[in-house]
Design an enzyme around this catalytic site. Structure first.
Site: not given
Ligand code: BJW
Length: 243
Positions: A147, A228, A116
């Site tokens: 640019c 973790a 990401h």
């Molecule tokens: C601990 C802990 C400790 C706590 N030890 N653990 C197919 C189906 C449905 C939807 C889609 C699909 N394909 C694409 C989509 C759309 C979308 C998507 O997935 N949406 C869903 C929400 C439904 N995906 C996209 O748009 C992606 N692009 C794409 O697929 O392009 C092609 C396409 C586009 C459109 C349609 C179809 C295809 C791009 C996704 C970009 C995500 N961007 C972000 C922001 C990044 C920039 C920024 O930081 O500002 O990325 S959103 C945010 O979520 C960030 C993260 O990387 C990402 C994942 O979150 P993560 O890391 O899992 O964090 P949390 O908070 O959710 O979870 C934390 C976990 O830690 C928890 O489980 C806790 O329990 C745990 N935890 N303390 C260990 N101490």
């Protein structure tokens, strides 16, 4: 459970790891979902989509500046260090992170793919050239490229494609690894969330480390419930002990 997981890690020649915001939580970087998560406080549609940047680039830039300030005060925690240590003993290894905070690199990880992007880089909205974050006076944000076009954070927003090279490397590692470790991710965001399932489908052992259950917890081979920063160092120590 730790002993079982450590044994599986020791036996695996090729290891892939997927990390999410949870791995940096103990460093003080906010996660996205769950208690205290960024998406509890802010609407993703207003800040982390191409449409949001087109509507109000200054607001989006300020939000990233605020997050950069928070992240700049954070240091890698024992989980980041344990993963860097695992890299140094594994024959084949790839660390795939969804995090943009650069803490894995700061901990010494080198075989690393950032799915990401990275908050410390910027990208030209016209030429797509990527560079290090410039020092920008407040009056001139968002900064502009040579640019003339606006610069944006080099991160992947909702609805945007992931960097092709990064996704290809991640997918290849998921398809060919013998062991896939999933750490600190809610596995809600695609396509990253599919990687452990791809690995599982190809016969890899999947181990999850998370304090809470996730949508893939019932599919994994070993689920280690906890932080973790506590589980990963214990896992590495148990791996050494199981020699
Ligand atoms: C601990 C802990 C400790 C706590 N030890 N653990 C197919 C189906 C449905 C939807 C889609 C699909 N394909 C694409 C989509 C759309 C979308 C998507 O997935 N949406 C869903 C929400 C439904 N995906 C996209 O748009 C992606 N692009 C794409 O697929 O392009 C092609 C396409 C586009 C459109 C349609 C179809 C295809 C791009 C996704 C970009 C995500 N961007 C972000 C922001 C990044 C920039 C920024 O930081 O500002 O990325 S959103 C945010 O979520 C960030 C993260 O990387 C990402 C994942 O979150 P993560 O890391 O899992 O964090 P949390 O908070 O959710 O979870 C934390 C976990 O830690 C928890 O489980 C806790 O329990 C745990 N935890 N303390 C260990 N101490």
């Amino acid at each position: 459970m730790i002993t079982e997981a450590a044994k599986r890690i020791r036996e695996a020649r090729a290891i892939a790891v997927l990390t999410g915001a949870g791995v940096s939580a103990e460093s003080g970087v906010p996660t996205f979902r769950g208690e205290g998560g960024l998406w509890r406080q802010f609407r993703a549609e207003d800040l982390a989509t191409p449409g949001a940047f087109a509507r109000d680039p200054r607001l989006v830039w300020e939000w990233y500046d605020w997050r950069r300030q928070k992240i700049a005060a954070c240091r890698p925690n024992p989980a980041h260090h344990a993963l860097a240590a695992l890299e140094s003993v594994a024959a084949e290894f790839l660390l795939i992170t969804q995090n943009i905070d650069d803490l894995h690199r700061k901990a010494g990880s080198r075989r690393l793919v950032e799915l990401h992007g990275n908050i410390w880089r910027v990208r030209c909205t016209r030429e797509a050239t990527v560079s290090a974050l410039p020092d920008v006076p407040l009056a001139e944000i968002p900064p502009r490229c040579g640019c003339g076009a606006l610069l944006r954070p080099d991160v992947v927003w909702f609805g945007e494609s992931l960097p092709v090279d990064a996704l290809e490397r991640a997918m290849q590692a998921a398809e060919t690894c013998e062991l896939f470790l999933v750490v600190g991710t809610s596995t809600l965001v695609q396509p990253a969330a599919s990687l452990p399932l791809v690995a599982k489908g190809r016969g890899a052992v999947v181990i999850e480390v998370n304090p809470d259950p996730t949508p893939i917890s019932h599919l994994v081979d070993v689920s280690l419930q906890g932080k973790a920063g506590e589980i990963l160092p214990a896992l590495l120590a148990a791996r050494r002990g199981s020699a």
